[in-house]
Scaffold this active site. Structure first.
Site, PDB file in Angstrom:
ATOM      1  N   SER A  30     -31.132 -43.393  59.924  1.00  0.00           N
ATOM      2  CA  SER A  30     -32.502 -42.917  59.707  1.00  0.00           C
ATOM      3  C   SER A  30     -33.592 -43.885  60.109  1.00  0.00           C
ATOM      4  O   SER A  30     -34.655 -43.459  60.576  1.00  0.00           O
ATOM      5  CB  SER A  30     -32.690 -42.530  58.239  1.00  0.00           C
ATOM      6  OG  SER A  30     -32.397 -43.621  57.386  1.00  0.00           O
ATOM      7  N   ASP A  58     -39.294 -45.739  48.626  1.00  0.00           N
ATOM      8  CA  ASP A  58     -37.879 -45.460  48.362  1.00  0.00           C
ATOM      9  C   ASP A  58     -37.006 -46.702  48.492  1.00  0.00           C
ATOM     10  O   ASP A  58     -35.800 -46.648  48.236  1.00  0.00           O
ATOM     11  CB  ASP A  58     -37.369 -44.337  49.275  1.00  0.00           C
ATOM     12  CG  ASP A  58     -37.440 -44.690  50.765  1.00  0.00           C
ATOM     13  OD1 ASP A  58     -37.744 -45.853  51.117  1.00  0.00           O
ATOM     14  OD2 ASP A  58     -37.183 -43.785  51.581  1.00  0.00           O
ATOM     15  N   HIS A  60     -36.366 -47.040  53.534  1.00  0.00           N
ATOM     16  CA  HIS A  60     -36.882 -46.788  54.884  1.00  0.00           C
ATOM     17  C   HIS A  60     -38.084 -47.668  55.205  1.00  0.00           C
ATOM     18  O   HIS A  60     -38.913 -47.951  54.327  1.00  0.00           O
ATOM     19  CB  HIS A  60     -37.261 -45.312  55.038  1.00  0.00           C
ATOM     20  CG  HIS A  60     -36.089 -44.403  54.934  1.00  0.00           C
ATOM     21  ND1 HIS A  60     -35.909 -43.523  53.877  1.00  0.00           N
ATOM     22  CD2 HIS A  60     -35.016 -44.239  55.746  1.00  0.00           C
ATOM     23  CE1 HIS A  60     -34.776 -42.859  54.056  1.00  0.00           C
ATOM     24  NE2 HIS A  60     -34.216 -43.275  55.176  1.00  0.00           N
TER      25      HIS A  60
END
Length: 251
Positions: A21, A222, A225
């Protein structure tokens, strides 16, 4: 619109963007899973920067680069456009097109990229298809992955051997035995073995493999990321690594 890269007398320096990601890009993706659309100057489109779409077509590149590749998730800003703009600026005034081949998919562990897997074979297919147009040369792979391998000691302990196999298989399947690999040492992880994965990433000792470190770059709320700002910084780090170690190989 005429695509610059379609001109046969224009050289195209091509780069595979792969991993999970943080390579696909989550910069600017909000809690309600929408991209805020904020585009830093370093990530702006340019006619000489192209992307290879999911439909296997070259088109002018723009964020989110992985929107049709990591299609099950919301993509935002990744490192690819900042990288491409930095490389393009360094190449001026030469007429060079930077071609990006997005392949990253969020939430994927290294074993999901082994030879024969869907992700690996799709990456090889996309790379081969992107090379079919005259004038294109694959210059490097930018690899950012490993967060999903921090969940267990077994996965972390086997990361180095799995990554080395991936590099060797990819070079063999693309018939590019010296293909440069620029990997990112992860800045975060889903589990407790982040430092073991980072150690594995930094200890790979194969020819034409270098590592840049994302640790210390700003993370989103979070804690997993990279922020948009961090992705720009990472793109510049990747460009610096390519220009320092590998750009001379393309001359």
């Amino acid at each position: 619109m005429e695509i610059v890269g379609s001109k046969k007398n224009v050289e195209k320096d091509m780069f595979i963007l792969s991993g999970q990601s943080n390579m696909a890009g989550r910069g600017g993706v909000t809690r309600d899973k929408k991209w805020d659309g904020i585009l830093p100057p370093e990530c702006r489109p340019h006619p000489s920067i192209l992307r290879f779409s999911a439909a296997l077509q070259w088109e002018e590149a723009s964020e989110p680069l992985h929107a049709d590749i990591d299609a099950a998730k919301t993509c935002g800003v990744g490192p690819g456009m900042a990288f491409a703009n930095a490389v393009r600026r360094e190449a001026e005034p030469s007429l060079v097109v930077v071609g990006l081949v997005p392949c990253a998919v969020g939430g994927t562990a290294i074993k999901e990229w082994e030879k024969g897997s869907r992700l690996y074979e799709n990456m090889v297919m996309r790379a081969k298809e992107s090379l079919k147009e005259e004038g294109g040369k694959m210059r490097a792979v930018l690899w950012y992955q490993g967060e999903s391998d921090t969940l267990s000691q077994h996965h972390a302990d086997s990361y180095k051997s799995n990554m080395e196999k991936l590099i060797q298989n990819l070079r063999s399947d693309l018939q590019l035995p010296s293909l440069p690999i620029i990997q990112v040492a992860i800045a975060s992880g889903d589990g407790r073995y982040m430092e073991k994965v980072r150690e594995a990433q930094k200890s790979i000792n194969l020819p034409n493999v270098v590592c840049v470190d994302a640790k210390g770059l700003p993370l989103k709320e979070d804690h997993l990321h990279l922020t948009t700002e961090a992705q720009v910084q990472l793109g510049n780090l990747l460009a610096d690594a390519y220009l320092e170690h590998f750009a001379s190989l393309s001359s």
